[in-house]
Design a protein around this motif. Structure first.
Motif, PDB file in Angstrom:
ATOM      1  N   GLU A  15       0.815  -1.209   0.000  1.00  0.00           N
ATOM      2  CA  GLU A  15       0.000   0.000   0.000  1.00  0.00           C
ATOM      3  C   GLU A  15       0.854   1.265   0.000  1.00  0.00           C
ATOM      4  OE1 GLU A  15      -3.659  -0.125   2.557  1.00  0.00           O
ATOM      5  OE2 GLU A  15      -2.762  -2.025   3.162  1.00  0.00           O
ATOM      6  N   ARG A  16       1.926   1.285   0.779  1.00  0.00           N
ATOM      7  CA  ARG A  16       2.775   2.481   0.806  1.00  0.00           C
ATOM      8  C   ARG A  16       3.478   2.677  -0.531  1.00  0.00           C
ATOM      9  NH1 ARG A  16       5.665   2.338   6.818  1.00  0.00           N
ATOM     10  NH2 ARG A  16       3.729   2.510   8.015  1.00  0.00           N
ATOM     11  N   TYR A 130      -4.387   2.804  -8.553  1.00  0.00           N
ATOM     12  CA  TYR A 130      -4.122   2.937  -7.117  1.00  0.00           C
ATOM     13  C   TYR A 130      -5.224   2.260  -6.302  1.00  0.00           C
ATOM     14  CZ  TYR A 130      -3.911   4.976  -2.496  1.00  0.00           C
ATOM     15  OH  TYR A 130      -3.892   5.130  -1.131  1.00  0.00           O
ATOM     16  N   THR A 133      -5.023  -1.517  -6.553  1.00  0.00           N
ATOM     17  CA  THR A 133      -3.885  -2.058  -5.810  1.00  0.00           C
ATOM     18  C   THR A 133      -4.163  -2.076  -4.313  1.00  0.00           C
ATOM     19  OG1 THR A 133      -2.390  -1.200  -7.513  1.00  0.00           O
ATOM     20  CG2 THR A 133      -1.405  -1.834  -5.420  1.00  0.00           C
ATOM     21  N   VAL A 134      -4.734  -0.996  -3.790  1.00  0.00           N
ATOM     22  CA  VAL A 134      -5.058  -0.952  -2.363  1.00  0.00           C
ATOM     23  C   VAL A 134      -6.110  -2.007  -2.030  1.00  0.00           C
ATOM     24  CG1 VAL A 134      -6.081   0.465  -0.551  1.00  0.00           C
ATOM     25  CG2 VAL A 134      -4.402   1.462  -2.097  1.00  0.00           C
ATOM     26  N   HIS A 135      -7.118  -2.151  -2.879  1.00  0.00           N
ATOM     27  CA  HIS A 135      -8.143  -3.171  -2.642  1.00  0.00           C
ATOM     28  C   HIS A 135      -7.540  -4.574  -2.666  1.00  0.00           C
ATOM     29  CE1 HIS A 135     -11.889  -0.577  -3.827  1.00  0.00           C
ATOM     30  NE2 HIS A 135     -11.399  -0.283  -2.632  1.00  0.00           N
ATOM     31  N   HIS A 137      -4.638  -5.473  -1.731  1.00  0.00           N
ATOM     32  CA  HIS A 137      -3.831  -5.718  -0.536  1.00  0.00           C
ATOM     33  C   HIS A 137      -4.644  -5.615   0.744  1.00  0.00           C
ATOM     34  CE1 HIS A 137       0.279  -6.018  -2.154  1.00  0.00           C
ATOM     35  NE2 HIS A 137      -0.176  -5.236  -3.116  1.00  0.00           N
ATOM     36  N   ALA A 138      -5.637  -4.738   0.785  1.00  0.00           N
ATOM     37  CA  ALA A 138      -6.333  -4.476   2.049  1.00  0.00           C
ATOM     38  C   ALA A 138      -7.830  -4.751   1.988  1.00  0.00           C
ATOM     39  CB  ALA A 138      -6.093  -3.027   2.481  1.00  0.00           C
ATOM     40  N   ALA A 142     -10.957  -0.855   2.258  1.00  0.00           N
ATOM     41  CA  ALA A 142      -9.748  -0.114   2.624  1.00  0.00           C
ATOM     42  C   ALA A 142      -9.987   1.386   2.551  1.00  0.00           C
ATOM     43  CB  ALA A 142      -8.595  -0.504   1.692  1.00  0.00           C
TER      44      ALA A 142
END
Length: 444
Positions: A15-16, A130, A133-135, A137-138, A142
């Motif tokens: 995420e970072r 973006y 990608t966040v979805h 991973h989290a 998220a």
């Protein structure tokens, strides 16, 4: 049947890292646009184009963006975000080179059209990447607002920096004795001092393409065929349009975006003339407007960075949009009510109003898009963002025509304020629950 937004995992940035990649892409894409903004009109007139020809060149840009906005959003949903973003960078690099070096009107018009195509290609895929990608991973729940706010702040900050550099570089090149003449002679008239910011923009675009290809990883997609693309892109476009008419919250976001387009059209069309009247000449007015434009983008960046705090203080995203747009409406009213007044206090109120317009719009954007992404899945995310962008452009263009025919004075400013107020009041009541997400286009 729609796919869950966060389905599946794939090797790639955390995420970072995704946030760093998104912020960097946002900054690198918009920096060349800022570099070109200040010298563009002066460069085209220096090349011998009349104001009517300059207007035609800008029309080529706008019409290309409008024509390609939805197809390119659908293309990003079908073949992938990274490919489309890299294509946008290549087109923009070619466009800036043609405009910066071109001497024939048709070359410049071609460059403006290519720039419009690049703008259409870039509308949505980076943000969609973006969020995807966040979805991944989290999960689909998220937190997105902070990342979207930082990306928007990076975009606005890049334009502000670019405007200042683009205005300063030609001036600095002209400080030396006969520097401009030497540059013309050395390049046989291809490169003028006003061309330098655009050519610097070409170098930044190439860096942008390199970053996109190396930093933005995606899950593997089925190999795209021409037949599949021709079939799936219209399906993605249709799904995006159906979402805009079928989901009440998304419809509210689109209407608000159109209202914001009206406000921006009024400010951008009316401020240059007001600056010239305030300073007493078009030349000094242009300098003042460049400073105001840079300050406006700084305020927009600040508003974007404050968006998560505004949402926490307001209680949720919908109330945050209401508060933020209320700030912008107040700023536009301040501009309208001080247009005929003279003296230091009205000028200070007008300057404060100008900053509030951009501050509020900057704060509203991340919360609006956070709400939008919660109603859209990965299969139609870029298309939905393209529909949003198209709404702002079309309504803004219509508002610009209306503002242009109204008599000078407070009325054109107040028209923008009334429309923005109407968009603000849409958020006074809670939106109903979600209906349906954008369905995935059929695949081979």
């Amino acid at each position: 049947m729609s796919r869950p937004s966060g389905s599946g995992t794939f090797p790639g940035p955390g995420e970072r890292s995704a946030l760093r990649g998104y912020v960097t892409v946002s900054f690198l894409f918009w920096l060349p646009a800022g570099l070109a903004m200040a010298p563009m009109v002066l460069l085209l007139t220096e090349r011998g184009l009349t104001l009517a020809a300059v207007a035609a060149a800008y029309a080529a840009h706008s019409l290309t963006v409008a024509a390609l906005e939805l197809p390119t959003g659908g293309l990003a949903d079908v073949i992938g975000r990274r490919t489309v973003l890299a294509g946008a960078g290549v087109l923009n690099a070619c466009a800036l080179a043609l405009i910066g070096l071109g001497t024939a009107p048709w070359v410049i018009v071609l460059g403006m059209a290519l720039m419009g195509a690049g703008r259409a290609l870039s509308s949505g895929p980076a943000e969609a990447w973006y969020v995807d990608t966040v979805h991944a991973h989290a999960g689909p729940d998220a937190e997105l607002r902070t990342g979207l706010a930082r990306g928007a702040a990076a975009s606005s900050g890049a334009v502000a920096i670019g405007v200042l550099l683009g205005g300063a570089l030609p001036w600095l090149l002209g400080l030396g004795p006969d520097a401009g003449s030497a540059l013309r002679e050395f390049t046989s008239g291809l490169v003028l001092p006003l061309s330098v910011p655009l050519l610097l923009g070409v170098a930044v675009e190439l860096l942008y393409v390199l970053h996109v290809l190396t930093a933005l990883t995606e899950p593997p997609r089925p190999a795209a065929t021409l037949r599949g693309v021709l079939r799936d892109v219209p399906g993605a476009i249709g799904a995006g349009l159906r979402l805009g008419t079928g989901d009440a919250l998304v419809r509210r976001v689109l209407m608000t975006t159109g209202a914001a387009g009206t406000a921006l059209a009024a400010v951008e069309l009316l401020t240059p003339g007001r600056a010239a009247a305030l300073t007493g000449s078009p030349e000094s007015g242009a300098v003042l407007f460049a400073g105001l434009a840079a300050a406006g983008f700084v305020c927009s960046a600040l508003g974007s960075r404050l968006a998560p705090l505004v949402a926490r203080l307001a209680g949720d995203g919908e109330r945050a949009v209401l508060v933020s747009l209320g700030v912008s409406t107040a700023g536009l009213l301040a501009l309208g009510t001080t247009v005929s007044a003279t003296g230091g206090l009205p000028a200070a109120l007008a300057a404060a109003g100008y900053g509030l317009v951009y501050l509020g719009l900057g704060a509203a954007g991340p919360s609006e898009n956070d709400l939008l992404h919660r109603r859209v899945d990965a299969s139609g995310r870029a298309t939905a963002l393209s529909v949003q962008s198209l709404a702002q452009q079309l309504v803004g263009a219509a508002a610009g025509l209306a503002v242009g025919v109204l008599p000078a004075g407070p009325l054109p400013w107040l028209l923008g304020a009334v429309v923005l107020l109407a968009g603000t009041l849409l958020w006074a009541r809670r939106a109903p629950a979600a209906s349906a997400a954008v369905p995935a286009p059929a695949s081979e």
